[in-house]
Design a protein around this motif. Structure first.
Motif, mmCIF file in Angstrom:
data_model
loop_
_atom_site.group_PDB
_atom_site.id
_atom_site.type_symbol
_atom_site.label_atom_id
_atom_site.label_comp_id
_atom_site.label_asym_id
_atom_site.label_seq_id
_atom_site.Cartn_x
_atom_site.Cartn_y
_atom_site.Cartn_z
ATOM 1 N N LYS A 454 0.701 -1.305 0.174
ATOM 2 C CA LYS A 454 0.032 0.078 -0.033
ATOM 3 C C LYS A 454 1.002 1.256 0.057
ATOM 4 O O LYS A 454 0.713 2.256 -0.768
ATOM 5 N N ILE A 455 1.877 1.319 0.763
ATOM 6 C CA ILE A 455 2.654 2.293 1.019
ATOM 7 C C ILE A 455 3.577 2.575 -0.361
ATOM 8 O O ILE A 455 3.820 3.829 -0.841
ATOM 9 N N LEU A 456 3.838 1.518 -1.059
ATOM 10 C CA LEU A 456 4.759 1.551 -2.150
ATOM 11 C C LEU A 456 4.024 1.567 -3.468
ATOM 12 O O LEU A 456 4.365 1.352 -4.722
ATOM 13 N N SER A 457 2.517 1.752 -3.361
ATOM 14 C CA SER A 457 1.653 1.650 -4.523
ATOM 15 C C SER A 457 1.897 3.140 -5.216
ATOM 16 O O SER A 457 2.237 4.521 -4.671
ATOM 17 N N PRO A 458 1.715 3.227 -6.587
ATOM 18 C CA PRO A 458 1.913 4.648 -7.486
ATOM 19 C C PRO A 458 1.172 5.634 -6.866
ATOM 20 O O PRO A 458 1.757 6.819 -6.827
#
Length: 469
Positions: A454-458
């Motif tokens: 979730k944190i590293l989602s675009p």
């Protein structure tokens, strides 16, 4: 020149002018005096049309006031109409760089209009007893109000073409931004990896940069529309009817379609070139931004094997006479060179404006030449960059995706969740061990996969807002 000539006379004496030339002895002196660039004023059609507009406006004003014979006025106006339609521009033959504060340009216009008007009246060229270049065509005028008025008018006519080219280029970048909006990549600061963004965000920036200066140019051109017609020699209006300036400017506005206004102080307007400096500064700003964008395009497309290779520019020409298969970013390169020229033109205009003395600036010819070059070349550069480069740019999606996956810059997004020290440790190890940030976080048990994804989602990586905390 033809072999047959006609005699003409001026302050310096007699001279032979080509019999078929519409220009006369004053133009001949300028041809002899200024073999400078080889580029003649007739090259700048907007300037020649503007001179004709001014001469027509003056003739109509003098006719309305009863100072100019109706037959002469009609012939002068008809000659002006022909020039405005594009005829006789090849008769404007003085060099664009000249001494005399533009006097040679004004005299060239006076002579061409007078000789064509003489033909219309049934007289031979050079028969100035029936219609005179100065007494009739130049009535109520001086070079010192005709030339700057024509230059300002011509500039107002030329700028819309540049604005159109800029708007079109901006839209081309905006279209690419939409096309690339889902492509994640690594942004860079100081040429070092920074944090993620989308390729669409990168290209949307270029669209905004150019669109901003469309508005700046519109602001600058509003100052150029303030003219000094009726000022005559130094701004006092000597040798004019008190009604002349108002009538001439009303005529000029109607004839040209340009919303010109009279300067509130004609003495100031006759000597101050500040509006040209302002406009040139905006043109320089446009050039600087275009050059920066082209630098980026060249860098982003560099390689393709040993460079960034994030985008591909359209191949426009073979790149080398010795290296097979090489293709160079020739379109951004040519726009870079246009920018360098415009920046140099701005220096020239600045020095020319500063060099004016007392009631007149004698250096407006070089201001005119420099301004028109900047406007024309920037227009061509914007059109070329759009047509031959921007619309054909493609993204190297595989390279961009792999760079994001392996970038230590992703550790920045973990700062709010793991703290700066842990994020720094992860970034350092990712670089040293050549592995991904995500793999390290999971290996060390610092975060579960669902939260990390979730944190590293675009959507989170490329916009404000702390998520998942």
């Amino acid at each position: 020149m033809s072999q047959s000539t006609r005699p003409e006379h001026d302050l310096l004496g007699d001279a032979q002018v080509p019999a078929d030339a519409y220009w006369g002895i004053h133009t001949l002196r300028a041809i002899e005096n200024y073999p400078i660039t080889g580029k003649v004023i007739g090259t700048y059609s907007d300037l020649i049309k503007s001179l004709a507009y001014v001469k027509e406006a003056a003739a109509k004003a003098n006719l309305e006031m009863g100072h100019l014979d109706p037959k002469k006025a009609e012939a002068i106006i008809t000659a002006c109409h022909e020039i405005e339609a594009g005829k006789l521009h090849d008769q404007f033959v003085v060099d664009v760089i000249q001494g005399g504060a533009g006097t040679s340009t004004n005299m060239n216009a006076n002579e061409v209009i007078a000789n064509r008007a003489l033909e219309i009246l049934g007289y031979p060229k050079g028969d100035y007893a029936h219609l005179h270049p100065i007494n009739d065509v130049n009535m109520s005028q001086s070079t010192n109000d005709v030339y700057p008025t024509s230059l300002r008018l011509a500039t107002c006519m030329a700028i819309p073409t540049l604005l159109k080219a800029m708007e079109s280029l901006s839209q081309a970048f905006a279209d690419k931004a939409e096309e690339f909006k889902d492509i994640l990549k690594i942004g860079r600061t100081q040429l070092q990896d920074a944090v993620p963004m989308t390729l669409g965000q990168e290209f949307s920036t270029y669209a905004v940069m150019i669109r901003e200066d469309v508005e700046r140019l519109k602001e600058a051109i509003s100052l150029i529309a303030e003219i000094n017609l009726g000022a005559t020699a130094i701004g006092t209006g000597i040798n004019t009817d008190v009604r002349y300036s108002k009538l001439a400017i009303a005529n000029l506005k109607k004839i040209s379609g340009v919303d010109v206004i009279i300067s509130p102080n004609l003495i100031e307007a006759t000597q101050d070139c500040g509006a040209f400096v302002q406009l040139s500064g905006v043109l320089k700003r446009v050039a600087v931004k275009l050059s920066k964008i082209c630098n980026d395009l060249r860098l982003l497309s560099s390689g393709p094997q040993a460079g960034l290779n994030e985008i591909r520019l359209p191949a426009r020409a073979a790149g080398s006479s010795i290296m097979p298969g090489k293709v160079n970013p020739v379109i951004p390169e040519v726009v870079n060179q246009i920018a360098f020229e415009v920046i140099g033109n701005d220096v020239t205009i600045t020095m020319a404006a500063e060099g004016g003395q007392l009631q007149l600036n004698a250096f407006e010819p070089i201001i005119a030449h420099s301004l028109f070059k900047s406007i024309e070349h920037l227009t061509a550069g914007c059109n070329t960059l759009k047509t031959h480069c921007v619309v054909g740019i493609t993204a190297n999606r595989e390279v961009l995706a792999e760079r994001v996956r392996t970038s230590a810059g992703l550790a920045t997004a973990l700062n709010p969740y793991l703290g700066y020290e842990n994020a720094t440790m992860i970034a350092r190890r990712a670089l040293e061990e050549n592995c991904s940030v995500a793999d390290l976080v999971l290996e060390l048990g610092l975060m579960d996969k669902a939260t990390l994804d979730k944190i590293l989602s675009p959507a989170v990586l490329t916009a404000p807002g702390i998520q998942g905390k």
